[in-house]
Design an enzyme around this catalytic site. Structure first.
Site, mmCIF file in Angstrom:
data_model
loop_
_atom_site.group_PDB
_atom_site.id
_atom_site.type_symbol
_atom_site.label_atom_id
_atom_site.label_comp_id
_atom_site.label_asym_id
_atom_site.label_seq_id
_atom_site.Cartn_x
_atom_site.Cartn_y
_atom_site.Cartn_z
ATOM 1 N N TYR A 152 0.839 -1.195 0.000
ATOM 2 C CA TYR A 152 0.000 0.000 0.000
ATOM 3 C C TYR A 152 0.871 1.242 0.000
ATOM 4 O O TYR A 152 0.524 2.274 -0.571
ATOM 5 C CB TYR A 152 -0.920 -0.004 1.218
ATOM 6 C CG TYR A 152 -1.986 -1.062 1.094
ATOM 7 C CD1 TYR A 152 -3.129 -0.817 0.347
ATOM 8 C CD2 TYR A 152 -1.834 -2.304 1.684
ATOM 9 C CE1 TYR A 152 -4.108 -1.788 0.214
ATOM 10 C CE2 TYR A 152 -2.803 -3.276 1.558
ATOM 11 C CZ TYR A 152 -3.936 -3.010 0.818
ATOM 12 O OH TYR A 152 -4.889 -3.975 0.686
ATOM 13 N N CYS A 170 -6.349 -5.340 -7.851
ATOM 14 C CA CYS A 170 -6.105 -4.961 -6.462
ATOM 15 C C CYS A 170 -5.528 -6.120 -5.644
ATOM 16 O O CYS A 170 -4.961 -5.909 -4.580
ATOM 17 C CB CYS A 170 -7.378 -4.432 -5.818
ATOM 18 S SG CYS A 170 -8.829 -5.343 -6.292
ATOM 19 N N ARG A 210 -3.340 5.033 3.795
ATOM 20 C CA ARG A 210 -4.661 4.954 4.419
ATOM 21 C C ARG A 210 -5.750 5.166 3.389
ATOM 22 O O ARG A 210 -6.693 4.398 3.261
ATOM 23 C CB ARG A 210 -4.770 6.037 5.498
ATOM 24 C CG ARG A 210 -4.343 5.534 6.835
ATOM 25 C CD ARG A 210 -5.334 4.525 7.304
ATOM 26 N NE ARG A 210 -5.185 4.233 8.705
ATOM 27 C CZ ARG A 210 -6.060 3.505 9.380
ATOM 28 N NH1 ARG A 210 -7.116 3.050 8.785
ATOM 29 N NH2 ARG A 210 -5.869 3.254 10.618
#
Length: 103
Positions: free
Chosen positions: A26, A57, A40
């Site tokens: 991420y 993803c 986030r």
DNA sequence: CAGTTGACGGCCC
DNA sequence: GGGGCCGCCAACT
């Protein structure tokens, strides 16, 4: 196309930019999206995943190489299977970042 | 407009 | 080693 200049589009594009057999954290996606600390927002936005069939993803993992708890595809085990199918090696339910994590 | 949430990351106990 | 709290950012309600 990419008419929307939102961070979302950047994130999606960054995710789609991940080559087959590779994974990204991420943090990496957030960095490509414009801010390394936006992980986030990346997680939140990717969960919003408007087009999972186009947005890979499942190639996005945590920094430890472990997968997220709830995926659009069906779950960690499903994601794991997809990644393994692309040649990604899993160790103790985690991705071998040494080999598959994008630099 | 303000508050809450969330596929996280790092540090502390 | 495991669990919990705080912090960052954008999107959602």
């Amino acid at each position: 196309m990419n008419l929307d200049n939102s961070f979302k589009s950047k994130i999606y594009k960054a995710v789609k930019n991940i080559p087959r057999g590779k994974v990204a954290t991420y943090e990496q996606i957030a960095r490509l999206a414009g801010s390394a600390k936006a992980y986030r927002a990346v997680g939140n936005t990717l969960h919003n995943n408007p087009d999972p069939k186009n947005i890979l993803c499942y190639r996005v993992v945590k920094k430890d190489g472990s997968l997220a708890k709830n995926f659009s595809f069906g779950g960690e085990k499903e994601q794991k299977k997809l990644l393994q199918r692309e040649g990604v090696v899993f160790i103790d339910n985690k991705v071998d970042l040494e080999k598959h994590l994008i630099k």
